[in-house]
Design a protein around this motif. Structure first.
Motif, PDB file in Angstrom:
ATOM      1  N   ALA A  28       0.837  -1.204   0.000  1.00  0.00           N
ATOM      2  CA  ALA A  28       0.000   0.000   0.000  1.00  0.00           C
ATOM      3  C   ALA A  28       0.872   1.254   0.000  1.00  0.00           C
ATOM      4  O   ALA A  28       0.623   2.209  -0.758  1.00  0.00           O
ATOM      5  N   ALA A  29       1.911   1.250   0.843  1.00  0.00           N
ATOM      6  CA  ALA A  29       2.842   2.386   0.871  1.00  0.00           C
ATOM      7  C   ALA A  29       3.552   2.529  -0.469  1.00  0.00           C
ATOM      8  O   ALA A  29       3.741   3.650  -0.977  1.00  0.00           O
ATOM      9  N   PHE A  30       3.936   1.394  -1.079  1.00  0.00           N
ATOM     10  CA  PHE A  30       4.611   1.410  -2.375  1.00  0.00           C
ATOM     11  C   PHE A  30       3.714   2.007  -3.450  1.00  0.00           C
ATOM     12  O   PHE A  30       4.160   2.826  -4.272  1.00  0.00           O
ATOM     13  N   ALA A  31       2.444   1.623  -3.456  1.00  0.00           N
ATOM     14  CA  ALA A  31       1.518   2.109  -4.476  1.00  0.00           C
ATOM     15  C   ALA A  31       1.337   3.625  -4.381  1.00  0.00           C
ATOM     16  O   ALA A  31       1.406   4.337  -5.388  1.00  0.00           O
ATOM     17  N   VAL A  32       1.116   4.124  -3.156  1.00  0.00           N
ATOM     18  CA  VAL A  32       0.905   5.569  -3.001  1.00  0.00           C
ATOM     19  C   VAL A  32       2.190   6.325  -3.305  1.00  0.00           C
ATOM     20  O   VAL A  32       2.172   7.363  -3.990  1.00  0.00           O
ATOM     21  N   ALA A  33       3.321   5.815  -2.818  1.00  0.00           N
ATOM     22  CA  ALA A  33       4.600   6.477  -3.102  1.00  0.00           C
ATOM     23  C   ALA A  33       4.915   6.452  -4.587  1.00  0.00           C
ATOM     24  O   ALA A  33       5.526   7.392  -5.126  1.00  0.00           O
ATOM     25  N   GLY A  34       4.504   5.381  -5.293  1.00  0.00           N
ATOM     26  CA  GLY A  34       4.696   5.328  -6.740  1.00  0.00           C
ATOM     27  C   GLY A  34       3.852   6.352  -7.470  1.00  0.00           C
ATOM     28  O   GLY A  34       4.309   6.988  -8.437  1.00  0.00           O
ATOM     29  N   ILE A  35       2.615   6.536  -7.014  1.00  0.00           N
ATOM     30  CA  ILE A  35       1.749   7.561  -7.615  1.00  0.00           C
ATOM     31  C   ILE A  35       2.354   8.943  -7.400  1.00  0.00           C
ATOM     32  O   ILE A  35       2.375   9.792  -8.314  1.00  0.00           O
ATOM     33  N   VAL A  36       2.888   9.179  -6.204  1.00  0.00           N
ATOM     34  CA  VAL A  36       3.528  10.468  -5.919  1.00  0.00           C
ATOM     35  C   VAL A  36       4.758  10.659  -6.809  1.00  0.00           C
ATOM     36  O   VAL A  36       5.028  11.774  -7.294  1.00  0.00           O
ATOM     37  N   ALA A  37       5.515   9.589  -7.049  1.00  0.00           N
ATOM     38  CA  ALA A  37       6.663   9.681  -7.954  1.00  0.00           C
ATOM     39  C   ALA A  37       6.221  10.094  -9.355  1.00  0.00           C
ATOM     40  O   ALA A  37       6.910  10.874 -10.035  1.00  0.00           O
ATOM     41  N   MET A  38       5.074   9.573  -9.792  1.00  0.00           N
ATOM     42  CA  MET A  38       4.554   9.968 -11.098  1.00  0.00           C
ATOM     43  C   MET A  38       4.171  11.448 -11.107  1.00  0.00           C
ATOM     44  O   MET A  38       4.370  12.147 -12.117  1.00  0.00           O
TER      45      MET A  38
END
Length: 524
Positions: free
Chosen positions: A26-36
């Motif tokens: 879950a943390a990875f998914a949100v952090a990945g969206i923020v990276a985008m």
């Protein structure tokens, strides 16, 4: 309802591990969206998504903190350690099951707090580093940053006490230290580092909060403090944290390579004692290379330049062991193996491009450029994530009792692999040419706009590839074919249990034969 209650109050190490996995992803998914969001913002010069630099700083803060403290460290020392270590050593659970359950819920509390960043009126904007004096004067909520770090840090300390005890005292009869899986050794070494260095980080971020809210002056140079004190404390933990991530993800890669090459681990004792042991001994003496341009005395730079270069020796022993394990192996290329080989490729690029950053005279020119960001992502961020995804694919049948889709798995790997190299190779290229990191806008560097657009396209590839992997796991867990107990033909002990393993793992503690070894393939 009873099922939910069972999961909330579980002390089963496997369920605790799966809870760590869900929270980490879950943390990875949100952090990945923020990276985008960061990547899209840089697609063009000038405002693209936002014209507020504060928003950009919040994105940088969340991406770095969530990926390292919320994803990589917890998934490696939480999920993989919990799920695999007791099974690998023939134990029925960890030494302190209730302490283990407490650690995962402390981790979840940290994740929930981190996600609250996006709904609070004064979110932290101090990056993942929290450097003063900015962190002590910003309107962002520095105390929130501190509390989140402390929660996740406490979870890690509890895990360290638990797993060092479990590995030392709960091995099944016949499993000596020299018969432990490389992954078990990597977890042991990683938790030794955590227990030594996490308290230093906790102290550093606590002192920041004292400075900002209680009026102390630890880091205020106008009143006798020193901002470099914080930087030394922070990197005294945060560089060893690189190896807290590196050691377990390389341990995972060893498990995958040995299984899919059907080979013994090459130079096992040198990898464990020379490689992992050397890293543990040296990692506390290399933090200053993060501070070469911060006003350190020349004699400190030279000494730490030597130790930074010297740590490449034990790391080199580990990499030689990986390549040697592949030598003359009967290699098959299922999805976990592709991710493991991808990890090896990415880590080699990251390691080689790190040598210039160890040399003080070169770092002066490369510091705070995109070269550092590209190198860091190659050597730890994406190399570690590839190993994590490969490990999840590897243990997916054992964990769920079902198989994933091999075609989708391989497709996701290649899309992600291509996107990763497009983004981070380009990033290092423009870094050498002078593109600074952490800039909200780069109007002074218009020559790099096309490179940023290329990186945005590559980032979309990365996002698509990782999304395919997560979709593959969800679909496989719900509708995949039933998995056999040992689909990969591994010799390791965790594959001798039922799939998925029952509570307690075995009816009786297993006893291994005198000639048993987790890598008993071939004659080497």
């Amino acid at each position: 309802m009873n099922v939910l209650k069972e999961w909330i109050f579980t002390t089963d190490h496997k369920r605790v591990g799966i809870l760590y996995l869900i929270g980490s992803l879950a943390a990875f998914a949100v952090a990945g969206i923020v990276a985008m969001l960061i990547r899209i913002e840089h697609t063009t010069i000038g405002p693209t998504i936002t014209n507020n630099p504060h928003d950009y700083n919040v994105w940088l803060y969340f991406h770095g903190a969530a990926m390292i403290l919320g994803f990589q460290i917890p998934v490696l020392t939480g999920y993989f350690a919990n799920y695999c270590v007791p099974l690998m050593i023939g134990a029925k659970d960890v030494a302190f099951p209730r302490l283990n359950a407490l650690s995962v819920w402390l981790f979840y509390a940290g994740i929930v707090l981190a996600l609250a960043t996006f709904v609070m009126p004064d979110p932290p904007d101090v990056l993942w580093t929290g450097y003063p004096p900015y962190s002590t004067i910003t309107s962002g909520n520095t105390a929130f940053y501190t509390f989140t770090v402390l929660l996740i840090g406490f979870a890690s300390i509890l895990g360290g006490v638990n797993f060092l005890t479990t590995i030392a005292f709960m091995r099944a009869p016949g499993i000596t230290w020299n018969k432990l899986n490389v992954f078990v050794w990597s977890i042991f070494a990683a938790f030794v580092l955590q227990l030594i260095f996490v308290p230093v980080l906790g102290s550093a971020v606590t002192l920041i909060t004292f400075d900002k809210y209680l009026g102390t002056t630890f880091f205020d140079p106008t009143k006798g403090g020193d901002v470099l004190t914080y930087q030394n404390l922070f990197w005294f933990y945060s560089h060893p944290a690189v190896y807290v991530i590196f050691l377990p993800f390389i341990g995972i890669v060893y498990e995958i390579l040995a299984t899919f090459a059907k080979n013994r681990v090459f130079n096992y004792k040198m990898v464990v004692y020379g490689g992992f042991g050397g890293i543990v001994l040296l990692t506390g003496e290399v933090w200053v290379h993060h501070l070469y341009v911060s006003g350190m005395a020349d004699w400190i730079r030279v000494g730490q330049m030597v130790t930074t270069l010297l740590i490449s020796v034990p790391v080199g022993l580990v990499v030689i062991g990986l390549v040697g394990t592949l030598y003359k192996g009967a290699i098959t290329f299922q999805t976990p193996m592709l991710y493991a080989l991808g990890t090896l490729f990415l880590f080699l690029i990251g390691g080689l491009t790190g040598i210039p950053l160890a040399v003080a005279s070169l770092t002066i020119h490369l510091s705070d450029t995109y070269y550092v960001v590209g190198h860091f992502h190659y050597v730890m961020a994406v190399a570690g994530t590839f190993a994590i995804f490969g490990g999840i694919y590897y243990y997916f049948p054992k964990m769920t009792g079902r198989m994933y889709n091999e075609t989708v798995g391989k497709l996701g790997f290649w899309i992600t692999f291509i996107g990763t190299n497009v983004v981070f190779w380009t990033m290092m290229d423009i870094g050498v040419k002078g593109m600074p990191r952490r800039y909200f806008d780069y109007a002074h560097f218009p020559q790099f706009e096309f490179a940023h657009q290329i990186m945005t396209v590559g980032a979309l590839f990365i996002g698509l590839g990782f999304a395919l992997a997560i979709f593959n796991w969800i679909h496989g867990a719900l509708k995949g074919e039933k998995a056999p107990d040992n689909p990969w033909g591994s010799k390791s002990l965790e594959w001798t249990t039922a799939t998925p393993p029952p509570s307690g793992n075995w009816k009786e503690i297993p006893k291994v034969a005198e000639d048993w070894h987790p890598y008993a393939y071939g004659n080497r």
